[in-house]
Scaffold this motif. Structure first.
Motif, PDB file in Angstrom:
ATOM      1  N   GLN A  62       0.879  -1.262  -0.031  1.00  0.00           N
ATOM      2  CA  GLN A  62       0.050  -0.076  -0.022  1.00  0.00           C
ATOM      3  C   GLN A  62       0.863   1.225   0.011  1.00  0.00           C
ATOM      4  OE1 GLN A  62      -2.887  -0.029   3.086  1.00  0.00           O
ATOM      5  NE2 GLN A  62      -4.022   2.098   2.296  1.00  0.00           N
ATOM      6  N   GLY A  63       1.964   1.596   0.829  1.00  0.00           N
ATOM      7  CA  GLY A  63       2.792   2.536   0.844  1.00  0.00           C
ATOM      8  C   GLY A  63       3.808   2.520  -0.191  1.00  0.00           C
ATOM      9  N   GLY A  64       3.886   1.213  -1.021  1.00  0.00           N
ATOM     10  CA  GLY A  64       4.951   1.214  -1.957  1.00  0.00           C
ATOM     11  C   GLY A  64       6.446   0.702  -1.520  1.00  0.00           C
ATOM     12  N   GLU A  65       6.299   0.323  -0.458  1.00  0.00           N
ATOM     13  CA  GLU A  65       7.875  -0.050   0.116  1.00  0.00           C
ATOM     14  C   GLU A  65       8.084  -1.274  -0.657  1.00  0.00           C
ATOM     15  OE1 GLU A  65       4.880   0.605   1.856  1.00  0.00           O
ATOM     16  OE2 GLU A  65       5.414   1.845   3.321  1.00  0.00           O
ATOM     17  N   GLU A  66       7.495  -2.234  -1.087  1.00  0.00           N
ATOM     18  CA  GLU A  66       7.885  -3.458  -1.818  1.00  0.00           C
ATOM     19  C   GLU A  66       6.864  -3.370  -2.802  1.00  0.00           C
ATOM     20  OE1 GLU A  66       8.192  -7.084   0.787  1.00  0.00           O
ATOM     21  OE2 GLU A  66       8.133  -5.568   2.626  1.00  0.00           O
ATOM     22  N   ARG A  67       7.692  -4.063  -4.053  1.00  0.00           N
ATOM     23  CA  ARG A  67       7.247  -4.328  -5.165  1.00  0.00           C
ATOM     24  C   ARG A  67       7.513  -5.462  -5.897  1.00  0.00           C
ATOM     25  NH1 ARG A  67       5.200  -0.593  -9.548  1.00  0.00           N
ATOM     26  NH2 ARG A  67       6.045  -1.704 -11.647  1.00  0.00           N
ATOM     27  N   ARG A  68       6.731  -6.259  -6.209  1.00  0.00           N
ATOM     28  CA  ARG A  68       6.621  -7.929  -7.008  1.00  0.00           C
ATOM     29  C   ARG A  68       6.310  -7.824  -8.446  1.00  0.00           C
ATOM     30  NH1 ARG A  68       6.133 -13.514  -5.368  1.00  0.00           N
ATOM     31  NH2 ARG A  68       5.658 -14.702  -7.172  1.00  0.00           N
ATOM     32  N   GLU A  69       7.249  -7.826  -9.273  1.00  0.00           N
ATOM     33  CA  GLU A  69       6.944  -7.533 -10.771  1.00  0.00           C
ATOM     34  C   GLU A  69       7.342  -9.125 -11.424  1.00  0.00           C
ATOM     35  OE1 GLU A  69       8.682  -5.278 -14.447  1.00  0.00           O
ATOM     36  OE2 GLU A  69       8.220  -4.017 -12.655  1.00  0.00           O
ATOM     37  N   GLU A  70       6.402  -9.692 -12.074  1.00  0.00           N
ATOM     38  CA  GLU A  70       6.774 -10.818 -12.551  1.00  0.00           C
ATOM     39  C   GLU A  70       6.218 -10.936 -14.053  1.00  0.00           C
ATOM     40  OE1 GLU A  70       5.987 -15.759 -11.657  1.00  0.00           O
ATOM     41  OE2 GLU A  70       5.118 -14.151 -10.342  1.00  0.00           O
ATOM     42  N   THR A  71       6.930 -11.565 -14.968  1.00  0.00           N
ATOM     43  CA  THR A  71       6.668 -11.782 -16.294  1.00  0.00           C
ATOM     44  C   THR A  71       6.908 -13.305 -16.562  1.00  0.00           C
ATOM     45  OG1 THR A  71       8.870 -11.544 -17.215  1.00  0.00           O
ATOM     46  CG2 THR A  71       7.595  -9.477 -17.006  1.00  0.00           C
ATOM     47  N   ALA A  99      11.505  -5.324  -5.714  1.00  0.00           N
ATOM     48  CA  ALA A  99      12.187  -4.082  -5.495  1.00  0.00           C
ATOM     49  C   ALA A  99      11.628  -3.585  -3.937  1.00  0.00           C
ATOM     50  CB  ALA A  99      11.562  -3.184  -6.654  1.00  0.00           C
ATOM     51  N   LEU A 100      12.896  -3.397  -3.256  1.00  0.00           N
ATOM     52  CA  LEU A 100      12.601  -2.951  -1.846  1.00  0.00           C
ATOM     53  C   LEU A 100      13.106  -1.466  -1.607  1.00  0.00           C
ATOM     54  CD1 LEU A 100      13.819  -5.978  -0.067  1.00  0.00           C
ATOM     55  CD2 LEU A 100      11.322  -5.511  -0.505  1.00  0.00           C
ATOM     56  N   GLN A 101      12.244  -0.525  -1.296  1.00  0.00           N
ATOM     57  CA  GLN A 101      12.624   0.925  -1.054  1.00  0.00           C
ATOM     58  C   GLN A 101      13.824   0.959  -0.120  1.00  0.00           C
ATOM     59  OE1 GLN A 101       9.619   3.580  -0.393  1.00  0.00           O
ATOM     60  NE2 GLN A 101       8.306   2.995  -2.265  1.00  0.00           N
ATOM     61  N   ALA A 102      14.784   1.677  -0.287  1.00  0.00           N
ATOM     62  CA  ALA A 102      15.832   1.872   0.725  1.00  0.00           C
ATOM     63  C   ALA A 102      15.639   2.187   2.024  1.00  0.00           C
ATOM     64  CB  ALA A 102      16.882   2.928   0.001  1.00  0.00           C
ATOM     65  N   GLU A 103      14.475   2.874   2.336  1.00  0.00           N
ATOM     66  CA  GLU A 103      13.901   3.217   3.687  1.00  0.00           C
ATOM     67  C   GLU A 103      13.502   1.814   4.333  1.00  0.00           C
ATOM     68  OE1 GLU A 103      13.946   7.129   1.655  1.00  0.00           O
ATOM     69  OE2 GLU A 103      13.515   4.964   1.209  1.00  0.00           O
ATOM     70  N   VAL A 104      13.103   0.760   3.803  1.00  0.00           N
ATOM     71  CA  VAL A 104      12.741  -0.358   4.531  1.00  0.00           C
ATOM     72  C   VAL A 104      13.913  -1.309   4.891  1.00  0.00           C
ATOM     73  CG1 VAL A 104      10.601  -0.385   3.598  1.00  0.00           C
ATOM     74  CG2 VAL A 104      12.088  -1.803   2.623  1.00  0.00           C
ATOM     75  N   LEU A 105      15.226  -0.882   4.198  1.00  0.00           N
ATOM     76  CA  LEU A 105      16.206  -1.741   4.355  1.00  0.00           C
ATOM     77  C   LEU A 105      17.294  -0.811   5.224  1.00  0.00           C
ATOM     78  CD1 LEU A 105      16.560  -3.420   0.943  1.00  0.00           C
ATOM     79  CD2 LEU A 105      15.820  -4.360   2.833  1.00  0.00           C
ATOM     80  N   PHE A 106      17.434   0.386   4.993  1.00  0.00           N
ATOM     81  CA  PHE A 106      18.697   1.133   5.403  1.00  0.00           C
ATOM     82  C   PHE A 106      18.237   2.146   6.031  1.00  0.00           C
ATOM     83  CE2 PHE A 106      19.747  -0.965   1.326  1.00  0.00           C
ATOM     84  CZ  PHE A 106      20.812  -1.814   1.669  1.00  0.00           C
ATOM     85  N   ALA A 135      12.253 -13.489   3.020  1.00  0.00           N
ATOM     86  CA  ALA A 135      11.198 -13.864   2.097  1.00  0.00           C
ATOM     87  C   ALA A 135      11.628 -14.009   0.640  1.00  0.00           C
ATOM     88  CB  ALA A 135      10.144 -12.873   2.454  1.00  0.00           C
ATOM     89  N   ILE A 136      12.588 -13.162   0.298  1.00  0.00           N
ATOM     90  CA  ILE A 136      13.011 -13.397  -1.273  1.00  0.00           C
ATOM     91  C   ILE A 136      13.729 -14.446  -1.390  1.00  0.00           C
ATOM     92  CG2 ILE A 136      14.367 -12.264  -2.817  1.00  0.00           C
ATOM     93  CD1 ILE A 136      13.496  -9.268  -1.838  1.00  0.00           C
ATOM     94  N   ALA A 137      14.735 -14.899  -0.524  1.00  0.00           N
ATOM     95  CA  ALA A 137      15.441 -16.286  -0.390  1.00  0.00           C
ATOM     96  C   ALA A 137      14.644 -17.321  -0.525  1.00  0.00           C
ATOM     97  CB  ALA A 137      16.324 -16.326   0.877  1.00  0.00           C
ATOM     98  N   GLU A 138      13.326 -17.469   0.035  1.00  0.00           N
ATOM     99  CA  GLU A 138      12.479 -18.515   0.009  1.00  0.00           C
ATOM    100  C   GLU A 138      11.925 -18.725  -1.405  1.00  0.00           C
ATOM    101  OE1 GLU A 138      11.830 -20.840   2.492  1.00  0.00           O
ATOM    102  OE2 GLU A 138      13.602 -20.107   3.456  1.00  0.00           O
ATOM    103  N   GLU A 139      11.507 -17.487  -2.015  1.00  0.00           N
ATOM    104  CA  GLU A 139      11.116 -17.556  -3.269  1.00  0.00           C
ATOM    105  C   GLU A 139      12.148 -17.916  -4.248  1.00  0.00           C
ATOM    106  OE1 GLU A 139       7.881 -17.232  -5.901  1.00  0.00           O
ATOM    107  OE2 GLU A 139       7.848 -16.650  -3.811  1.00  0.00           O
ATOM    108  N   LYS A 197      10.698   6.217  -4.421  1.00  0.00           N
ATOM    109  CA  LYS A 197      10.394   4.913  -4.950  1.00  0.00           C
ATOM    110  C   LYS A 197      11.828   4.650  -5.766  1.00  0.00           C
ATOM    111  CE  LYS A 197       5.526   5.203  -5.808  1.00  0.00           C
ATOM    112  NZ  LYS A 197       4.316   5.044  -6.634  1.00  0.00           N
ATOM    113  N   ASN A 198      12.484   5.682  -6.364  1.00  0.00           N
ATOM    114  CA  ASN A 198      13.937   5.584  -6.826  1.00  0.00           C
ATOM    115  C   ASN A 198      14.850   4.998  -6.101  1.00  0.00           C
ATOM    116  OD1 ASN A 198      12.502   6.305  -9.483  1.00  0.00           O
ATOM    117  ND2 ASN A 198      12.890   8.426  -9.122  1.00  0.00           N
ATOM    118  N   ARG A 199      15.008   5.269  -4.623  1.00  0.00           N
ATOM    119  CA  ARG A 199      15.858   4.834  -3.934  1.00  0.00           C
ATOM    120  C   ARG A 199      15.538   3.325  -3.385  1.00  0.00           C
ATOM    121  NH1 ARG A 199      14.954  10.135  -1.272  1.00  0.00           N
ATOM    122  NH2 ARG A 199      13.572   9.038   0.029  1.00  0.00           N
ATOM    123  N   ARG A 200      16.074   2.307  -4.089  1.00  0.00           N
ATOM    124  CA  ARG A 200      15.911   0.896  -4.090  1.00  0.00           C
ATOM    125  C   ARG A 200      16.672  -0.063  -4.230  1.00  0.00           C
ATOM    126  NH1 ARG A 200      14.957   2.917  -9.319  1.00  0.00           N
ATOM    127  NH2 ARG A 200      15.027   1.345 -10.828  1.00  0.00           N
TER     128      ARG A 200
END
Length: 211
Positions: free
Chosen positions: A83-92, A99-106, A123-127, A199-202
């Motif tokens: 909802q806040g755009g902190e995490e984004r999953r894009e699949e083709t 994509a993880l925003q820098a604020e949620v990691l650093f 969670a990404i490692a499990e995927e 969003k660009n800091r990711r």
């Protein structure tokens, strides 16, 4: 012959100017060509092969001398964003990207991971394990504040930090990594607003799925 009368000179000059203007109008568009190179980091482009098209098919009607352009396939993209755009999953059909925003990691302007970052990376490692992926790309990005050189260094440091946590989680797998820092390149939002800069800091973690 005598010297041309002064009355005829403006007419000759006008005709010459019209000819020159026409030549300029005809030659400028021919020299202008758009750059069709996709603006995405290498290794993340779609690899879906284009379908074969029969130029002699009766359903295709073209004027004499016309030819078909190369076929292009736009892959179906599934995007899920928090909802806040902190995490984004894009699949083709060929690639999965987180994509993880820098604020949620650093912390601010830092490459030191926060205590909460480990669970998100896990969670990404499990995927990755579930997909049996063996080629992982970890790319860091920043906004356009500060110097470009600083952004290049910080984005690479952040990509390295994510790799440092992810790699031990996949120690039992035969995985290779591509780690890069792109700084302010490949912005996905407007850098003129704080929302866009956030969003660009990711950091992006992606891998081919081979589906």
């Amino acid at each position: 012959m005598g010297t041309p009368s002064p009355a005829r000179r403006p007419v000759a000059t006008l005709l010459a100017a019209l000819v020159l203007a026409t030549a300029v109008q005809l030659t400028v568009p021919a020299a202008a060509r758009a750059d069709e190179t996709p603006s995405v980091p290498p290794g993340t482009e779609s690899t879906v092969p284009p379908p074969e098209v029969d130029p002699t098919a009766p359903g295709l009607k073209m004027r004499d001398g016309a030819t078909l352009a190369g076929a292009k396939v736009l892959p179906i993209v599934s995007i899920v964003e928090s909802q806040g755009g902190e995490e984004r999953r894009e699949e083709t059909s060929t690639n999965l990207k987180f994509a993880l925003q820098a604020e949620v990691l650093f912390g601010k302007d830092s490459a030191k991971l926060t205590p909460e970052a480990n669970s998100r990376i896990a969670a990404i490692a499990e995927e990755i394990k579930k997909r049996n992926a063996s080629k992982i790309r970890i790319f860091g990005f920043t906004d356009n504040l500060g110097s470009s050189a600083h952004g290049d260094v910080l984005s690479k440091q952040r990509a390295d930090a994510v790799h440092g946590v992810l790699s031990p989680m996949l120690a039992s797998s035969n995985v290779t990594y591509e780690i890069r820092g792109y700084g302010e390149q490949y912005a996905i939002a407007d850098n003129s607003t704080e929302e866009g800069r956030r969003k660009n800091r990711r950091v992006e973690v992606s891998f081919p799925t081979g589906g």
